[in-house]
Design a protein around this motif. Structure first.
Motif, short mmCIF file in Angstrom:
data_model
loop_
_atom_site.label_atom_id
_atom_site.label_comp_id
_atom_site.label_asym_id
_atom_site.label_seq_id
_atom_site.Cartn_x
_atom_site.Cartn_y
_atom_site.Cartn_z
N UNK A 123 9.28 13.57 17.69
CA UNK A 123 10.57 13.58 16.97
C UNK A 123 10.76 12.31 16.16
N UNK A 124 10.23 11.20 16.67
CA UNK A 124 10.44 9.90 16.05
C UNK A 124 9.43 9.57 14.95
N UNK A 125 8.27 10.19 15.00
CA UNK A 125 7.20 9.88 14.05
C UNK A 125 7.34 10.76 12.81
N UNK A 126 7.43 10.13 11.65
CA UNK A 126 7.61 10.90 10.41
C UNK A 126 6.29 11.05 9.66
N UNK A 127 6.29 11.99 8.76
CA UNK A 127 5.13 12.21 7.89
C UNK A 127 4.86 10.96 7.06
N UNK A 128 5.90 10.28 6.62
CA UNK A 128 5.74 9.05 5.84
C UNK A 128 5.01 7.98 6.67
N UNK A 129 5.32 7.88 7.95
CA UNK A 129 4.64 6.90 8.80
C UNK A 129 3.16 7.25 8.95
N UNK A 130 2.86 8.53 9.07
CA UNK A 130 1.46 8.95 9.16
C UNK A 130 0.71 8.62 7.88
N UNK A 131 1.36 8.84 6.74
CA UNK A 131 0.75 8.50 5.44
C UNK A 131 0.50 6.99 5.38
N UNK A 132 1.47 6.19 5.80
CA UNK A 132 1.31 4.73 5.80
C UNK A 132 0.16 4.28 6.69
N UNK A 133 0.06 4.87 7.89
CA UNK A 133 -1.04 4.52 8.80
C UNK A 133 -2.39 4.90 8.20
N UNK A 134 -2.44 6.03 7.54
CA UNK A 134 -3.68 6.46 6.88
C UNK A 134 -4.06 5.47 5.79
N UNK A 135 -3.10 5.10 4.96
CA UNK A 135 -3.39 4.16 3.86
C UNK A 135 -3.84 2.80 4.40
N UNK A 136 -3.24 2.37 5.48
CA UNK A 136 -3.64 1.10 6.10
C UNK A 136 -5.09 1.20 6.59
N UNK A 137 -5.45 2.31 7.20
CA UNK A 137 -6.82 2.50 7.68
C UNK A 137 -7.81 2.52 6.51
N UNK A 138 -7.42 3.15 5.40
CA UNK A 138 -8.28 3.18 4.21
C UNK A 138 -8.47 1.76 3.69
N UNK A 139 -7.38 1.00 3.59
CA UNK A 139 -7.47 -0.37 3.10
C UNK A 139 -8.38 -1.21 3.99
N UNK A 140 -8.23 -1.07 5.31
CA UNK A 140 -9.06 -1.82 6.24
C UNK A 140 -10.52 -1.44 6.13
#
Length: 149
Positions: A123-140
């Motif tokens: 309920x607390x985790x949004x699609x935007x947060x998942x997108x942000x985590x994905x982008x961070x992983x790509x950058x890393x």
């Protein structure tokens, strides 16, 4: 706990569509399938369910494809999971076969509690947060790749 590929691929597709929807573009079944290595036919079935749940919208025409229906920060993981049917394997599946207080105890104090925790987290985790985590992983991963070049 057992999470189906339908749920996992649905979450992946939603992240993919959210990324491409940001620039008011559409995301096609073929492009998602190719990028994520998912069967196009299977993905179509998943996207149909997500469309029926009003999480995505299909656009027809030469620039047709899918877009998310709301801002990504307004779509929760729980909504995606609920649309695609999360299946949790618990002792409840066995408790009718094995009428045991021990099975019922494990069901109530383990599986029910874990389900509640997962539901609250989703309920607390949004699609935007998942997108942000994905982008961070790509950058890393790009930074690590540059280190080796």
């Amino acid at each position: 706990m057992k999470i189906s590929t339908k749920v996992e691929f649905g979450i992946i597709a939603m992240i993919d569509i959210a990324i491409y929807s940001e620039n008011h573009e559409t995301d096609t079944v073929d492009s998602i399938a190719k990028r994520q290595n998912i069967s196009g036919k299977y993905l179509e079935q998943i996207l149909t369910v997500l469309r029926q749940a009003k999480l995505i919208r299909g656009l027809k025409g030469s620039k047709g494809g899918y877009v998310i229906t709301r801002p990504a920060d307004k779509i929760t993981l729980k909504e995606i999971i609920d649309a695609l049917d999360l299946t949790i394997l618990s002792c409840a599946d066995f408790s009718t076969q094995y009428d045991s207080l021990l099975f019922k105890t494990v069901d109530v104090y383990v599986w029910d509690k874990m389900t509640d925790f997962m539901q609250e987290y989703a309920k607390q985790l949004t699609l935007a947060q998942l997108v942000d985590h994905y982008r961070q992983a790509v950058d890393e991963s790009q930074e690590q790749l540059m280190y080796y070049i």
